[in-house]
Write a protein that holds these residues in place. Structure first.
Motif, PDB file in Angstrom:
ATOM      1  N   MET A   1      79.274  18.000  82.898  1.00  0.00           N
ATOM      2  CA  MET A   1      78.123  17.150  82.735  1.00  0.00           C
ATOM      3  C   MET A   1      77.087  17.824  81.831  1.00  0.00           C
ATOM      4  SD  MET A   1      76.816  14.305  83.270  1.00  0.00           S
ATOM      5  CE  MET A   1      76.755  13.251  84.657  1.00  0.00           C
ATOM      6  N   ALA A   2      76.924  19.125  81.979  1.00  0.00           N
ATOM      7  CA  ALA A   2      75.967  19.827  81.135  1.00  0.00           C
ATOM      8  C   ALA A   2      76.395  19.770  79.670  1.00  0.00           C
ATOM      9  CB  ALA A   2      75.811  21.271  81.594  1.00  0.00           C
ATOM     10  N   THR A   3      77.658  19.927  79.412  1.00  0.00           N
ATOM     11  CA  THR A   3      78.152  19.850  78.038  1.00  0.00           C
ATOM     12  C   THR A   3      77.982  18.435  77.493  1.00  0.00           C
ATOM     13  OG1 THR A   3      79.763  21.560  78.524  1.00  0.00           O
ATOM     14  CG2 THR A   3      80.130  20.259  76.544  1.00  0.00           C
ATOM     15  N   ALA A   4      78.263  17.448  78.314  1.00  0.00           N
ATOM     16  CA  ALA A   4      78.083  16.060  77.886  1.00  0.00           C
ATOM     17  C   ALA A   4      76.614  15.754  77.627  1.00  0.00           C
ATOM     18  CB  ALA A   4      78.641  15.114  78.942  1.00  0.00           C
ATOM     19  N   GLY A   5      75.716  16.408  78.330  1.00  0.00           N
ATOM     20  CA  GLY A   5      74.294  16.205  78.108  1.00  0.00           C
ATOM     21  C   GLY A   5      73.781  16.928  76.877  1.00  0.00           C
ATOM     22  N   ALA A  10      71.980  17.720  70.802  1.00  0.00           N
ATOM     23  CA  ALA A  10      72.358  18.249  69.488  1.00  0.00           C
ATOM     24  C   ALA A  10      72.372  17.140  68.440  1.00  0.00           C
ATOM     25  CB  ALA A  10      73.725  18.916  69.577  1.00  0.00           C
ATOM     26  N   LEU A  11      72.868  15.982  68.812  1.00  0.00           N
ATOM     27  CA  LEU A  11      72.890  14.850  67.886  1.00  0.00           C
ATOM     28  C   LEU A  11      71.469  14.419  67.524  1.00  0.00           C
ATOM     29  CD1 LEU A  11      74.711  12.834  66.404  1.00  0.00           C
ATOM     30  CD2 LEU A  11      74.576  11.379  68.430  1.00  0.00           C
ATOM     31  N   SER A  12      70.563  14.441  68.503  1.00  0.00           N
ATOM     32  CA  SER A  12      69.181  14.065  68.214  1.00  0.00           C
ATOM     33  C   SER A  12      68.513  15.072  67.291  1.00  0.00           C
ATOM     34  CB  SER A  12      68.379  13.905  69.508  1.00  0.00           C
ATOM     35  OG  SER A  12      68.121  15.153  70.105  1.00  0.00           O
ATOM     36  N   PHE A  13      68.823  16.365  67.450  1.00  0.00           N
ATOM     37  CA  PHE A  13      68.291  17.374  66.529  1.00  0.00           C
ATOM     38  C   PHE A  13      68.761  17.096  65.106  1.00  0.00           C
ATOM     39  CE2 PHE A  13      67.851  20.781  70.005  1.00  0.00           C
ATOM     40  CZ  PHE A  13      66.513  20.467  70.190  1.00  0.00           C
ATOM     41  N   GLY A  14      70.043  16.845  64.971  1.00  0.00           N
ATOM     42  CA  GLY A  14      70.605  16.596  63.645  1.00  0.00           C
ATOM     43  C   GLY A  14      70.060  15.336  62.998  1.00  0.00           C
ATOM     44  N   LEU A  15      69.975  14.264  63.765  1.00  0.00           N
ATOM     45  CA  LEU A  15      69.482  13.010  63.209  1.00  0.00           C
ATOM     46  C   LEU A  15      67.975  13.053  62.957  1.00  0.00           C
ATOM     47  CD1 LEU A  15      71.489  10.390  65.299  1.00  0.00           C
ATOM     48  CD2 LEU A  15      71.822  11.026  62.909  1.00  0.00           C
ATOM     49  N   ASN A  16      67.262  13.836  63.739  1.00  0.00           N
ATOM     50  CA  ASN A  16      65.817  13.919  63.577  1.00  0.00           C
ATOM     51  C   ASN A  16      65.431  14.588  62.264  1.00  0.00           C
ATOM     52  OD1 ASN A  16      63.257  13.338  64.418  1.00  0.00           O
ATOM     53  ND2 ASN A  16      63.084  15.090  65.773  1.00  0.00           N
ATOM     54  N   THR A  17      66.293  15.436  61.732  1.00  0.00           N
ATOM     55  CA  THR A  17      65.994  16.064  60.445  1.00  0.00           C
ATOM     56  C   THR A  17      66.075  15.065  59.298  1.00  0.00           C
ATOM     57  OG1 THR A  17      68.297  16.723  60.089  1.00  0.00           O
ATOM     58  CG2 THR A  17      66.863  18.298  61.225  1.00  0.00           C
ATOM     59  N   ARG A  18      66.749  13.959  59.521  1.00  0.00           N
ATOM     60  CA  ARG A  18      66.889  12.938  58.486  1.00  0.00           C
ATOM     61  C   ARG A  18      66.022  11.715  58.746  1.00  0.00           C
ATOM     62  NH1 ARG A  18      70.677  14.492  55.031  1.00  0.00           N
ATOM     63  NH2 ARG A  18      72.369  15.799  55.768  1.00  0.00           N
ATOM     64  N   ALA A  19      65.159  11.773  59.746  1.00  0.00           N
ATOM     65  CA  ALA A  19      64.303  10.640  60.080  1.00  0.00           C
ATOM     66  C   ALA A  19      63.110  10.593  59.129  1.00  0.00           C
ATOM     67  CB  ALA A  19      63.818  10.766  61.520  1.00  0.00           C
ATOM     68  N   TYR A  20      62.886   9.426  58.531  1.00  0.00           N
ATOM     69  CA  TYR A  20      61.792   9.269  57.573  1.00  0.00           C
ATOM     70  C   TYR A  20      60.727   8.291  58.058  1.00  0.00           C
ATOM     71  CZ  TYR A  20      64.707  11.854  54.384  1.00  0.00           C
ATOM     72  OH  TYR A  20      65.466  12.836  53.806  1.00  0.00           O
ATOM     73  N   SER A  21      60.852   7.794  59.266  1.00  0.00           N
ATOM     74  CA  SER A  21      59.832   6.898  59.805  1.00  0.00           C
ATOM     75  C   SER A  21      59.572   7.259  61.265  1.00  0.00           C
ATOM     76  CB  SER A  21      60.295   5.441  59.710  1.00  0.00           C
ATOM     77  OG  SER A  21      61.365   5.197  60.596  1.00  0.00           O
ATOM     78  N   ALA A  22      58.441   6.800  61.769  1.00  0.00           N
ATOM     79  CA  ALA A  22      58.088   7.080  63.157  1.00  0.00           C
ATOM     80  C   ALA A  22      59.086   6.430  64.118  1.00  0.00           C
ATOM     81  CB  ALA A  22      56.679   6.584  63.454  1.00  0.00           C
ATOM     82  N   LEU A  23      59.565   5.257  63.762  1.00  0.00           N
ATOM     83  CA  LEU A  23      60.546   4.580  64.612  1.00  0.00           C
ATOM     84  C   LEU A  23      61.830   5.389  64.701  1.00  0.00           C
ATOM     85  CD1 LEU A  23      61.441   2.129  66.255  1.00  0.00           C
ATOM     86  CD2 LEU A  23      62.219   1.100  64.119  1.00  0.00           C
ATOM     87  N   ALA A  24      62.269   5.949  63.591  1.00  0.00           N
ATOM     88  CA  ALA A  24      63.489   6.757  63.599  1.00  0.00           C
ATOM     89  C   ALA A  24      63.302   8.011  64.450  1.00  0.00           C
ATOM     90  CB  ALA A  24      63.874   7.135  62.178  1.00  0.00           C
ATOM     91  N   TRP A  29      64.727  11.292  68.732  1.00  0.00           N
ATOM     92  CA  TRP A  29      64.250  12.314  69.669  1.00  0.00           C
ATOM     93  C   TRP A  29      63.987  11.724  71.044  1.00  0.00           C
ATOM     94  CZ3 TRP A  29      64.738  16.997  70.632  1.00  0.00           C
ATOM     95  CH2 TRP A  29      63.880  17.666  71.487  1.00  0.00           C
ATOM     96  N   GLY A  30      63.340  10.572  71.096  1.00  0.00           N
ATOM     97  CA  GLY A  30      62.991   9.987  72.384  1.00  0.00           C
ATOM     98  C   GLY A  30      64.193   9.473  73.160  1.00  0.00           C
ATOM     99  N   LEU A  31      65.014   8.708  72.511  1.00  0.00           N
ATOM    100  CA  LEU A  31      66.143   8.101  73.219  1.00  0.00           C
ATOM    101  C   LEU A  31      67.283   9.095  73.443  1.00  0.00           C
ATOM    102  CD1 LEU A  31      67.093   5.382  74.357  1.00  0.00           C
ATOM    103  CD2 LEU A  31      68.220   4.981  72.186  1.00  0.00           C
ATOM    104  N   LEU A  32      67.793   9.675  72.376  1.00  0.00           N
ATOM    105  CA  LEU A  32      68.919  10.598  72.526  1.00  0.00           C
ATOM    106  C   LEU A  32      68.505  11.909  73.197  1.00  0.00           C
ATOM    107  CD1 LEU A  32      70.842  10.189  69.163  1.00  0.00           C
ATOM    108  CD2 LEU A  32      71.598   9.524  71.441  1.00  0.00           C
ATOM    109  N   GLY A  33      67.370  12.449  72.779  1.00  0.00           N
ATOM    110  CA  GLY A  33      66.908  13.698  73.386  1.00  0.00           C
ATOM    111  C   GLY A  33      66.567  13.532  74.855  1.00  0.00           C
ATOM    112  N   GLY A  34      65.917  12.429  75.191  1.00  0.00           N
ATOM    113  CA  GLY A  34      65.580  12.163  76.592  1.00  0.00           C
ATOM    114  C   GLY A  34      66.808  11.945  77.461  1.00  0.00           C
ATOM    115  N   LEU A  35      67.764  11.228  76.942  1.00  0.00           N
ATOM    116  CA  LEU A  35      69.010  11.014  77.679  1.00  0.00           C
ATOM    117  C   LEU A  35      69.733  12.331  77.927  1.00  0.00           C
ATOM    118  CD1 LEU A  35      71.139   8.917  78.739  1.00  0.00           C
ATOM    119  CD2 LEU A  35      72.170   9.095  76.484  1.00  0.00           C
ATOM    120  N   GLY A  36      69.827  13.141  76.895  1.00  0.00           N
ATOM    121  CA  GLY A  36      70.541  14.418  77.018  1.00  0.00           C
ATOM    122  C   GLY A  36      69.844  15.391  77.947  1.00  0.00           C
TER     123      GLY A  36
END
Length: 72
Positions: A1-5, A10-24, A29-36
């Motif tokens: 479960m920890a690995t799945a979390g 990690a995906l939110s970190f990677g995608l957050n580097t490519r986010a160009y708007s507040a919604l992104a 970060w909010g949805l994926l990071g919070g879930l993880g």
């Protein structure tokens, strides 16, 4: 479960580097990071409690449970 979390975190970190708007940023970060972190926090909290506390284990488990409750 920890690995799945950790995968959504990690995906939110990677995608957050490519986010160009507040919604992104909110979605990555909010949805994926919070879930993880929610998935990881529960598992690691129980692990720390069972390994580190013997006499007051019920109190610590209760404190973890009370900290997880969201006010309405």
């Amino acid at each position: 479960m920890a690995t799945a979390g950790l995968l959504p975190v990690a995906l939110s970190f990677g995608l957050n580097t490519r986010a160009y708007s507040a919604l992104a940023v909110h979605l990555t970060w909010g949805l994926l990071g919070g879930l993880g972190t929610g998935m990881v926090g529960r598992v690691l909290g129980v692990t720390v409690t069972t390994c580190g506390f013997v006499r007051q284990r019920g109190v610590v488990v209760g404190m973890f449970g009370a900290g997880a409750i969201r006010p309405a």
